[in-house]
Design a protein around this motif. Structure first.
Motif, PDB file in Angstrom:
ATOM      1  N   UNK A   1      53.661  14.300 -15.063  1.00 42.66           N
ATOM      2  CA  UNK A   1      52.280  13.820 -14.978  1.00 42.66           C
ATOM      3  C   UNK A   1      52.242  12.362 -14.521  1.00 42.66           C
ATOM      4  N   UNK A   2      53.140  11.542 -15.062  1.00 37.31           N
ATOM      5  CA  UNK A   2      53.183  10.124 -14.685  1.00 37.31           C
ATOM      6  C   UNK A   2      53.501   9.951 -13.201  1.00 37.31           C
ATOM      7  N   UNK A   3      54.421  10.753 -12.686  1.00 36.18           N
ATOM      8  CA  UNK A   3      54.781  10.672 -11.276  1.00 36.18           C
ATOM      9  C   UNK A   3      53.608  11.101 -10.396  1.00 36.18           C
ATOM     10  N   UNK A   4      52.969  12.202 -10.743  1.00 38.42           N
ATOM     11  CA  UNK A   4      51.912  12.765  -9.896  1.00 38.42           C
ATOM     12  C   UNK A   4      50.582  12.034  -9.983  1.00 38.42           C
ATOM     13  N   UNK A   5      50.311  11.369 -11.125  1.00 41.09           N
ATOM     14  CA  UNK A   5      48.982  10.801 -11.337  1.00 41.09           C
ATOM     15  C   UNK A   5      48.950   9.321 -11.667  1.00 41.09           C
ATOM     16  N   UNK A   6      50.095   8.711 -11.890  1.00 41.76           N
ATOM     17  CA  UNK A   6      50.107   7.321 -12.327  1.00 41.76           C
ATOM     18  C   UNK A   6      50.916   6.410 -11.428  1.00 41.76           C
ATOM     19  N   UNK A   7      50.818   5.131 -11.733  1.00 38.44           N
ATOM     20  CA  UNK A   7      51.549   4.123 -10.967  1.00 38.44           C
ATOM     21  C   UNK A   7      52.582   3.387 -11.826  1.00 38.44           C
TER      22      UNK A   7
ATOM     23  N   UNK B   1      57.322  -3.255 -14.814  1.00 35.03           N
ATOM     24  CA  UNK B   1      56.081  -2.497 -14.990  1.00 35.03           C
ATOM     25  C   UNK B   1      55.471  -2.209 -13.624  1.00 35.03           C
ATOM     26  N   UNK B   2      55.323  -0.933 -13.335  1.00 34.42           N
ATOM     27  CA  UNK B   2      54.708  -0.533 -12.084  1.00 34.42           C
ATOM     28  C   UNK B   2      53.214  -0.803 -12.119  1.00 34.42           C
ATOM     29  N   UNK B   3      52.708  -1.501 -11.102  1.00 33.65           N
ATOM     30  CA  UNK B   3      51.295  -1.763 -10.897  1.00 33.65           C
ATOM     31  C   UNK B   3      50.793  -2.898 -11.792  1.00 33.65           C
ATOM     32  N   UNK B   4      50.456  -4.004 -11.186  1.00 31.67           N
ATOM     33  CA  UNK B   4      49.955  -5.155 -11.945  1.00 31.67           C
ATOM     34  C   UNK B   4      48.627  -4.857 -12.627  1.00 31.67           C
ATOM     35  N   UNK B   5      47.982  -3.743 -12.280  1.00 26.18           N
ATOM     36  CA  UNK B   5      46.750  -3.334 -12.952  1.00 26.18           C
ATOM     37  C   UNK B   5      47.032  -2.502 -14.204  1.00 26.18           C
ATOM     38  N   UNK B   6      48.286  -2.305 -14.558  1.00 22.66           N
ATOM     39  CA  UNK B   6      48.663  -1.489 -15.714  1.00 22.66           C
ATOM     40  C   UNK B   6      48.508  -2.324 -16.994  1.00 22.66           C
TER      41      UNK B   6
ATOM     42  N   UNK C   1      58.347   6.604  -8.511  1.00 23.17           N
ATOM     43  CA  UNK C   1      58.914   7.871  -8.053  1.00 23.17           C
ATOM     44  C   UNK C   1      57.768   8.697  -7.465  1.00 23.17           C
ATOM     45  N   UNK C   2      58.027   9.426  -6.388  1.00 22.34           N
ATOM     46  CA  UNK C   2      56.978  10.183  -5.709  1.00 22.34           C
ATOM     47  C   UNK C   2      57.065  11.684  -5.938  1.00 22.34           C
ATOM     48  N   UNK C   3      58.268  12.179  -6.206  1.00 25.20           N
ATOM     49  CA  UNK C   3      58.481  13.606  -6.440  1.00 25.20           C
ATOM     50  C   UNK C   3      59.003  13.772  -7.860  1.00 25.20           C
ATOM     51  N   UNK C   4      58.298  14.533  -8.698  1.00 29.45           N
ATOM     52  CA  UNK C   4      58.749  14.676 -10.089  1.00 29.45           C
ATOM     53  C   UNK C   4      60.100  15.375 -10.177  1.00 29.45           C
TER      54      UNK C   4
ATOM     55  N   UNK D   1      52.072  11.140 -23.231  1.00 30.93           N
ATOM     56  CA  UNK D   1      51.082  12.104 -22.749  1.00 30.93           C
ATOM     57  C   UNK D   1      49.757  11.363 -22.569  1.00 30.93           C
ATOM     58  N   UNK D   2      49.010  11.655 -21.527  1.00 27.64           N
ATOM     59  CA  UNK D   2      47.761  10.926 -21.292  1.00 27.64           C
ATOM     60  C   UNK D   2      46.773  10.988 -22.461  1.00 27.64           C
ATOM     61  N   UNK D   3      46.727  12.097 -23.190  1.00 27.24           N
ATOM     62  CA  UNK D   3      45.750  12.229 -24.276  1.00 27.24           C
ATOM     63  C   UNK D   3      46.051  11.348 -25.474  1.00 27.24           C
ATOM     64  N   UNK D   4      47.242  10.733 -25.538  1.00 25.68           N
ATOM     65  CA  UNK D   4      47.555   9.876 -26.683  1.00 25.68           C
ATOM     66  C   UNK D   4      47.618   8.401 -26.307  1.00 25.68           C
ATOM     67  N   UNK D   5      47.208   8.053 -25.093  1.00 29.05           N
ATOM     68  CA  UNK D   5      47.161   6.637 -24.713  1.00 29.05           C
ATOM     69  C   UNK D   5      46.188   5.893 -25.625  1.00 29.05           C
ATOM     70  N   UNK D   6      46.448   4.622 -25.817  1.00 25.98           N
ATOM     71  CA  UNK D   6      45.581   3.699 -26.561  1.00 25.98           C
ATOM     72  C   UNK D   6      45.438   4.063 -28.041  1.00 25.98           C
TER      73      UNK D   6
END
Length: 181
Positions: free
Chosen positions: A23-29, A123-128, A33-36, A91-96
């Motif tokens: 999920x992180x590869x396909x949807x996040x920065x 850390x990938x992406x300075x907006x993270x 990595x580009x291919x899971x 997992x995205x549902x447990x962020x924050x």
């Protein structure tokens, strides 16, 4: 919600870890990595870290991994042997919900117990903001930003470099014969 357990990762956790990372590869920065990677590749990576004596942890609810963190080689040359680089994925549902913070604190303790002296976060992406915030809460300091070094999802991405001393950090010399790395 059931209680959270943070424990060493096991081979049985790898399918869930693979899904989280996919999920992180396909949807996040957070990763560039580009291919899971598939389960076989994630198992190879897990074995390499475990066989190297590095900590690899999972946050589990009802026995299922919902997040993971590990430390590994920062760079392969021997002079870097007291420095590790960390990774944390949820997992995205447990962020924050503070789970990343709990994983990082445990990972730091595990690395200190193994004699490491510095931990690097790339850390990938300075907006993270979430990852930068967790690292800041754990005592990491901003070292710098590499602007526009990754290209993903049709845009240029920065990497943010953060660092934290472990244990005595650089205040004392490591003892080569004490078992410290």
């Amino acid at each position: 919600m059931s209680s959270l357990e943070i424990r060493p990762a096991a081979a049985a956790d790898l399918p869930a870890i693979t899904d989280i990372y996919r999920h992180a590869v396909l949807h996040g920065t957070a990763t560039f990595e580009l291919i899971p990677p598939d389960l076989a590749e994630m198992t190879r990576r897990f074995d390499l870290l475990r066989d190297g004596g590095f900590p690899y942890l999972v946050a589990a609810r009802e026995g299922r991994a919902v997040g993971y963190a590990y430390a590994g080689v920062h760079r392969p040359r021997p002079a870097y042997r007291f420095t590790v680089e960390n990774s944390v994925y949820l997992e995205p549902v447990i962020h924050r919900r503070g789970i990343g913070l709990q994983l990082m604190r445990r990972l730091i303790a595990e690395c200190e117990a193994r004699g490491y002296r510095q931990m690097i976060a790339v850390i990938g992406d300075s907006a993270n903001a979430g990852s930068i915030g967790v690292h800041t809460k754990c005592g990491f300091q901003m070292i710098g930003t590499h602007p526009n070094v990754g290209f993903k999802f049709g845009r240029w991405l920065d990497t943010v470099m953060m660092q934290r001393a472990l244990g005595e950090g650089a205040s004392t010399l490591p003892s080569e014969d004490s078992g410290e790395r």
